[in-house]
Design an enzyme around this catalytic site. Structure first.
Site, PDB file in Angstrom:
ATOM      1  N   GLU A   1      46.726  41.292  34.636  1.00 16.12           N
ATOM      2  CA  GLU A   1      46.513  42.062  35.867  1.00 16.12           C
ATOM      3  C   GLU A   1      45.719  41.276  36.906  1.00 16.12           C
ATOM      4  O   GLU A   1      45.206  41.839  37.868  1.00 16.12           O
ATOM      5  CB  GLU A   1      45.793  43.372  35.549  1.00 16.12           C
ATOM      6  CG  GLU A   1      44.383  43.247  35.036  1.00 16.12           C
ATOM      7  CD  GLU A   1      44.286  43.106  33.524  1.00 16.12           C
ATOM      8  OE1 GLU A   1      43.248  43.491  32.967  1.00 16.12           O
ATOM      9  OE2 GLU A   1      45.240  42.599  32.896  1.00 16.12           O
TER      10      GLU A   1
ATOM     11  N   ASP B   1      41.276  41.623  40.271  1.00 15.85           N
ATOM     12  CA  ASP B   1      41.454  42.078  38.887  1.00 15.85           C
ATOM     13  C   ASP B   1      41.560  43.597  38.922  1.00 15.85           C
ATOM     14  O   ASP B   1      40.633  44.281  39.370  1.00 15.85           O
ATOM     15  CB  ASP B   1      40.266  41.633  38.030  1.00 15.85           C
ATOM     16  CG  ASP B   1      40.624  41.573  36.551  1.00 15.85           C
ATOM     17  OD1 ASP B   1      41.489  42.361  36.140  1.00 15.85           O
ATOM     18  OD2 ASP B   1      40.042  40.753  35.824  1.00 15.85           O
TER      19      ASP B   1
END
Length: 304
Positions: A222, A178
């Site tokens: 993301e 992440d």
């Protein structure tokens, strides 16, 4: 008039070059089975040398967990010269071009094998028709921006690999990345800069951390995942730490500016208590939050 003729010549030349390039590309493609219709429509299974076992078992070379498919339904004996199909005494039979298969048979281009509700079309090595299906398969299973696999494809692979582990006992690790403060990066530098970071990060990982057999996907936003078969927790941690360091040190330069890019990473592995792909994912996701809470730009693994 001459300008028109010149333009026509250029167009014809370009078409011939494109056709020649397509033929050359097709020659590199192995024989395959193409799923025709149903839930897996358009899926492609490459046929490389040796024996390919098709059936419901997760440890089959081609696993098709559908009604009417036996645990080990049929085999394909793949050689350079030919591909031979042979039923394995399946409960519901193997049908070749709507005829029940009773003996080993050499496949011909366009033959259709049917087991249960699944129909599989055979394309031989180097068949140019394969290129069209490759393109459709890529569009259906990859993320357009990063060219990684997409969430749907990844989830299917995740469930399949966990099922395999239940039978084989082989190790399996999952890494979730992440990107840190990605919203802030978008706000400060713009969404084009954010897209650049996602593409560059995907390229960096793909070229430096993905092995044959791994599944690398953009899960959403993301968040990225790598599924690592035959990899234990210690090995997965070492791979994740190397990639974390690679991302942190890489110069993400956009519009003349170096962008601040790091990743919080979590890892889990197949072990007692993991009964599904969802279980494995939740454990790695918990480890990601541990990395974020610990200050970000670090790797943690799930401790059950």
């Amino acid at each position: 008039m001459s300008d028109g003729n010149n333009n026509s010549t250029v167009v014809i030349t370009d078409i011939r070059k494109a056709l020649a390039a397509a033929e050359d590309e097709a020659k590199t493609k192995p024989a395959c089975l193409l799923v025709v219709g149903g839930e897996l429509n358009g899926s492609i299974f490459n046929l490389t040398g040796g024996e390919t076992v098709v059936g419901r078992n997760p440890d089959c070379t081609i696993s098709l967990d559908f009604h009417g498919v036996s645990r080990k339904h049929f085999t394909l004996d793949v050689s350079e010269a030919e591909v031979v199909v042979n039923d394995l005494g399946s409960a519901n039979g193997t049908y070749l071009n709507n005829q029940k298969l009773t003996n080993p048979t050499v496949l011909k281009r366009g033959d259709v094998i049917k087991i249960g509700a699944i129909a599989l079309k055979y394309l031989p090595k180097g068949d140019p028709e394969r290129l069209t299906y490759d393109k459709l398969h890529e569009e259906a299973n990859t993320d357009g921006l990063t060219k990684c696999y997409n969430k749907t494809y990844f989830n299917n692979q995740l469930e399949l690999e966990v099922k395999k582990c239940k039978i084989t006992g082989n190790p399996l690790a999952l890494i979730i990345f992440d990107l840190d403060f990605f919203k802030k990066l978008n706000d400060n530098f713009g969404h084009d800069a954010g897209d650049f970071v996602l593409k560059e990060k995907a390229r960096l990982i793909r070229e430096n951390g993905i092995r044959q057999g791994d599944t690398f996907a953009r899960y959403g936003g993301e968040e990225f995942c790598i599924l690592l078969p035959n990899t234990n927790l210690k090995q997965g941690f070492e791979i994740a730490e190397r990639l974390r360091n690679l991302i942190a040190k890489h110069e993400f330069i956009y519009d003349g500016k170096r962008l601040p890019v790091t990743a919080s990473i979590g890892i889990s592995d197949y072990r007692q208590g993991v009964n599904s792909g969802t279980d494995l994912f939740k454990r790695a996701d918990t480890a990601v939050y541990k990395s974020k809470e610990g200050g970000r730009n670090q790797v943690n693994f799930f401790k059950g």
